[in-house]
Design a protein around this motif. Sequence first.
Motif, PDB file in Angstrom:
ATOM      1  N   ALA A 186      30.406  54.757  52.667  1.00 32.35           N
ATOM      2  CA  ALA A 186      29.749  55.523  51.612  1.00 32.35           C
ATOM      3  C   ALA A 186      30.763  56.282  50.759  1.00 32.35           C
ATOM      4  CB  ALA A 186      28.739  56.492  52.227  1.00 32.35           C
ATOM      5  N   ALA A 187      31.795  56.840  51.407  1.00 35.92           N
ATOM      6  CA  ALA A 187      32.784  57.628  50.674  1.00 35.92           C
ATOM      7  C   ALA A 187      33.681  56.776  49.796  1.00 35.92           C
ATOM      8  CB  ALA A 187      33.633  58.424  51.665  1.00 35.92           C
ATOM      9  N   LEU A 188      33.922  55.527  50.188  1.00 36.71           N
ATOM     10  CA  LEU A 188      34.886  54.674  49.486  1.00 36.71           C
ATOM     11  C   LEU A 188      34.237  53.679  48.532  1.00 36.71           C
ATOM     12  CD1 LEU A 188      37.251  53.903  52.511  1.00 36.71           C
ATOM     13  CD2 LEU A 188      37.598  55.594  50.708  1.00 36.71           C
ATOM     14  N   ARG A 189      32.933  53.752  48.356  1.00 40.93           N
ATOM     15  CA  ARG A 189      32.234  52.751  47.540  1.00 40.93           C
ATOM     16  C   ARG A 189      32.723  52.711  46.098  1.00 40.93           C
ATOM     17  NH1 ARG A 189      25.896  53.572  48.352  1.00 40.93           N
ATOM     18  NH2 ARG A 189      25.798  51.701  47.041  1.00 40.93           N
ATOM     19  N   GLY A 190      33.183  53.830  45.579  1.00 47.38           N
ATOM     20  CA  GLY A 190      33.593  53.887  44.189  1.00 47.38           C
ATOM     21  C   GLY A 190      34.995  53.393  43.931  1.00 47.38           C
ATOM     22  N   LEU A 191      35.772  53.107  44.970  1.00 46.23           N
ATOM     23  CA  LEU A 191      37.158  52.689  44.804  1.00 46.23           C
ATOM     24  C   LEU A 191      37.256  51.179  44.668  1.00 46.23           C
ATOM     25  CD1 LEU A 191      38.924  54.952  47.456  1.00 46.23           C
ATOM     26  CD2 LEU A 191      38.620  55.372  45.009  1.00 46.23           C
ATOM     27  N   PRO A 192      38.270  50.677  43.955  1.00 44.90           N
ATOM     28  CA  PRO A 192      38.490  49.227  43.890  1.00 44.90           C
ATOM     29  C   PRO A 192      38.635  48.650  45.289  1.00 44.90           C
ATOM     30  CG  PRO A 192      39.849  50.356  42.278  1.00 44.90           C
ATOM     31  CD  PRO A 192      39.230  51.426  43.130  1.00 44.90           C
ATOM     32  N   ARG A 193      38.080  47.469  45.492  1.00 42.43           N
ATOM     33  CA  ARG A 193      37.962  46.923  46.840  1.00 42.43           C
ATOM     34  C   ARG A 193      39.296  46.520  47.453  1.00 42.43           C
ATOM     35  NH1 ARG A 193      34.377  48.804  49.364  1.00 42.43           N
ATOM     36  NH2 ARG A 193      35.209  50.448  48.065  1.00 42.43           N
ATOM     37  N   ARG A 194      40.150  45.871  46.697  1.00 41.14           N
ATOM     38  CA  ARG A 194      41.384  45.356  47.297  1.00 41.14           C
ATOM     39  C   ARG A 194      42.300  46.470  47.801  1.00 41.14           C
ATOM     40  NH1 ARG A 194      44.277  40.918  43.884  1.00 41.14           N
ATOM     41  NH2 ARG A 194      44.768  42.721  42.576  1.00 41.14           N
ATOM     42  N   PRO A 195      42.515  47.565  47.052  1.00 39.23           N
ATOM     43  CA  PRO A 195      43.334  48.649  47.614  1.00 39.23           C
ATOM     44  C   PRO A 195      42.761  49.243  48.904  1.00 39.23           C
ATOM     45  CG  PRO A 195      43.153  48.887  45.245  1.00 39.23           C
ATOM     46  CD  PRO A 195      42.214  47.796  45.629  1.00 39.23           C
ATOM     47  N   VAL A 196      41.439  49.314  49.012  1.00 41.34           N
ATOM     48  CA  VAL A 196      40.844  49.820  50.246  1.00 41.34           C
ATOM     49  C   VAL A 196      41.132  48.862  51.404  1.00 41.34           C
ATOM     50  CG1 VAL A 196      38.683  50.438  51.402  1.00 41.34           C
ATOM     51  CG2 VAL A 196      39.045  51.075  49.014  1.00 41.34           C
ATOM     52  N   VAL A 245      43.800  37.186  47.265  1.00 41.41           N
ATOM     53  CA  VAL A 245      42.444  37.732  47.325  1.00 41.41           C
ATOM     54  C   VAL A 245      42.166  38.480  46.021  1.00 41.41           C
ATOM     55  CG1 VAL A 245      40.905  39.340  48.517  1.00 41.41           C
ATOM     56  CG2 VAL A 245      42.463  37.895  49.836  1.00 41.41           C
ATOM     57  N   PRO A 246      41.102  38.135  45.308  1.00 46.45           N
ATOM     58  CA  PRO A 246      40.834  38.789  44.027  1.00 46.45           C
ATOM     59  C   PRO A 246      40.479  40.256  44.204  1.00 46.45           C
ATOM     60  CG  PRO A 246      38.963  37.440  44.666  1.00 46.45           C
ATOM     61  CD  PRO A 246      40.062  37.135  45.642  1.00 46.45           C
ATOM     62  N   GLY A 247      40.755  41.025  43.158  1.00 43.58           N
ATOM     63  CA  GLY A 247      40.349  42.422  43.161  1.00 43.58           C
ATOM     64  C   GLY A 247      38.956  42.571  42.575  1.00 43.58           C
ATOM     65  N   PHE A 248      38.159  43.430  43.179  1.00 41.12           N
ATOM     66  CA  PHE A 248      36.834  43.733  42.654  1.00 41.12           C
ATOM     67  C   PHE A 248      36.730  45.238  42.416  1.00 41.12           C
ATOM     68  CE2 PHE A 248      35.916  39.851  45.197  1.00 41.12           C
ATOM     69  CZ  PHE A 248      35.506  39.047  44.140  1.00 41.12           C
ATOM     70  N   PRO A 249      36.013  45.643  41.390  1.00 38.81           N
ATOM     71  CA  PRO A 249      35.895  47.077  41.114  1.00 38.81           C
ATOM     72  C   PRO A 249      34.986  47.762  42.127  1.00 38.81           C
ATOM     73  CG  PRO A 249      34.465  45.852  39.647  1.00 38.81           C
ATOM     74  CD  PRO A 249      35.253  44.834  40.418  1.00 38.81           C
ATOM     75  N   GLY A 250      35.148  49.072  42.243  1.00 37.05           N
ATOM     76  CA  GLY A 250      34.193  49.857  43.018  1.00 37.05           C
ATOM     77  C   GLY A 250      32.897  50.013  42.251  1.00 37.05           C
ATOM     78  N   GLU A 251      31.930  50.631  42.907  1.00 40.41           N
ATOM     79  CA  GLU A 251      30.631  50.818  42.270  1.00 40.41           C
ATOM     80  C   GLU A 251      30.637  52.100  41.440  1.00 40.41           C
ATOM     81  OE1 GLU A 251      27.247  50.353  44.925  1.00 40.41           O
ATOM     82  OE2 GLU A 251      28.604  49.497  46.422  1.00 40.41           O
ATOM     83  N   PRO A 252      30.296  52.025  40.148  1.00 41.47           N
ATOM     84  CA  PRO A 252      30.185  53.248  39.351  1.00 41.47           C
ATOM     85  C   PRO A 252      29.134  54.169  39.938  1.00 41.47           C
ATOM     86  CG  PRO A 252      30.156  51.284  37.967  1.00 41.47           C
ATOM     87  CD  PRO A 252      30.022  50.812  39.380  1.00 41.47           C
ATOM     88  N   ARG A 281      39.852  40.002  34.117  1.00 41.23           N
ATOM     89  CA  ARG A 281      40.798  41.108  34.040  1.00 41.23           C
ATOM     90  C   ARG A 281      40.770  41.924  35.320  1.00 41.23           C
ATOM     91  NH1 ARG A 281      38.576  41.937  28.874  1.00 41.23           N
ATOM     92  NH2 ARG A 281      37.553  43.843  29.612  1.00 41.23           N
ATOM     93  N   LEU A 282      39.558  42.177  35.842  1.00 38.69           N
ATOM     94  CA  LEU A 282      39.438  42.975  37.070  1.00 38.69           C
ATOM     95  C   LEU A 282      40.114  42.289  38.236  1.00 38.69           C
ATOM     96  CD1 LEU A 282      35.739  44.152  36.694  1.00 38.69           C
ATOM     97  CD2 LEU A 282      37.759  45.612  36.611  1.00 38.69           C
ATOM     98  N   SER A 283      39.961  40.962  38.319  1.00 39.88           N
ATOM     99  CA  SER A 283      40.540  40.253  39.472  1.00 39.88           C
ATOM    100  C   SER A 283      42.051  40.246  39.439  1.00 39.88           C
ATOM    101  CB  SER A 283      40.017  38.808  39.507  1.00 39.88           C
ATOM    102  OG  SER A 283      40.516  38.083  38.401  1.00 39.88           O
ATOM    103  N   ARG A 284      42.656  40.542  38.280  1.00 45.00           N
ATOM    104  CA  ARG A 284      44.103  40.567  38.211  1.00 45.00           C
ATOM    105  C   ARG A 284      44.689  41.949  38.516  1.00 45.00           C
ATOM    106  NH1 ARG A 284      43.175  37.052  33.695  1.00 45.00           N
ATOM    107  NH2 ARG A 284      43.297  38.793  32.234  1.00 45.00           N
ATOM    108  N   ARG A 285      43.815  42.950  38.617  1.00 42.70           N
ATOM    109  CA  ARG A 285      44.337  44.301  38.814  1.00 42.70           C
ATOM    110  C   ARG A 285      44.900  44.489  40.209  1.00 42.70           C
ATOM    111  NH1 ARG A 285      39.728  48.073  35.828  1.00 42.70           N
ATOM    112  NH2 ARG A 285      40.097  47.273  33.744  1.00 42.70           N
TER     113      ARG A 285
END
Length: 425
Positions: free
Chosen positions: A80-90, A198-205, A421-425
């Motif tokens: 729940a706390a990390l939902r807003g963060l980009p997925r790959r860094p997590v 592994v592609p990067g995905f954004p967190g949830e706004p 663009r997001l998947s390249r971040r």
Amino acid sequence: MTTAPVSGGTGTPSATAPRLPLSGLLALSTAAFTAVLTELLPAGLLPRMAPDLGVSESRVGFLVTGYALASFLAAIPLTAALRGLPRRPVLIGALLGFAAANTVTALSSSYGLTFAARLTAGVMGGTLWAMLVGYAARMVPAELRGRAIAIVLAGITLALCLGLPTATALADTLGWRAAFAAPAVSAVLLVVWIRRRVPGFPGEPPGERVPLVRVAALPGISTVLSVTLALLVGHQVMYTYVAPFAEDAGFGRTGLVLLVFGGATVAGIWLTGVLVDRRLRQTLLGALALLAAAMFALGAWVGQAAVLLTAVALWGVAFGGAPTLIQTALVDASGSANADVATSLQTTVYNAGIAAGSLTGGLVLESAGPGALPWTTLLLVTVALATVAAGRRQAFPPERRGTRTMEHRDAPGRTGERGARLSRR
């Protein structure tokens, strides 16, 4: 009749069948391998670790308990706390946490410090398990989701069948500290692999996050979690105490029993990967029915070695594919956008099932003896089977939801320029 894609000159293919991003999925599978190996490694090294840490073997066993407890407590709040963060860094952060915890364990001579490292590893495990299935689901079109999840969860079986025996052999040769140093190094190398494949995905706004309570209340979620709990409690009742059961049956070679079970789970995962995207409901019903039949055979014909080994093999085939089938049904019910939250709920239920199954099996063993274990498991598996059969409308429909819907937007190649663009971040 289908036609093959045609291209010529500067043209593009007229039709392209969706393909699995195999390298990325294998990276996630290796992450699952790392998590399971980290969790269970102390159990195989109790006699070696105890003298160096100055404690009894039972206290070394608590290193596994501490990991499981931390994972149980961390999965839902951290997700729940990390939902807003980009997925790959997590994901990368969790793996680096595993690397750090295993490094400390490999170097520590203090039981307290080692226990703290294990708690840290457990927190990383709770975070990782809540992510892996949802990550795999977002990497592929919905019609390939089950196969992708099967590939990722195969890392669990490989850790049990290959990773733990190899780590134990390494400990015999180079000492138990080397057995912890190896997954620490491999986790760092895995970060490089994930960063590349592994592609990067954004967190949830914030405005788009569905509250956890609402995810849990989505149609079908509670049913899938109920099946998870009944199956895991039943499985753990038998699996935790398979050694005393085999000895009571006059078959003292527990290692052979576990080898048969482990090899059969590999076959179960392969078979599930073939069937899950086309026949999820039917395959899960078949797996649970096969597991029930195996338990009936173990209970009814105890003492016959051929029956015991055959029933254990059927048990392995049935259980090997069950987690993939249930996880795929969970993501279908939640939608890939809510998969991390739904999977965190399942991670908590999964760990609760393991604990409850071990406790229940111990009580049955003390009160009724080893012969009652398969009948107890049979009862719980029958509950799971009946729940799946009754969940035809929402949780386990004959035709999977989402395979022809807008959930294709989560797959690479379908998100447009912004998604690229997001998947390249």
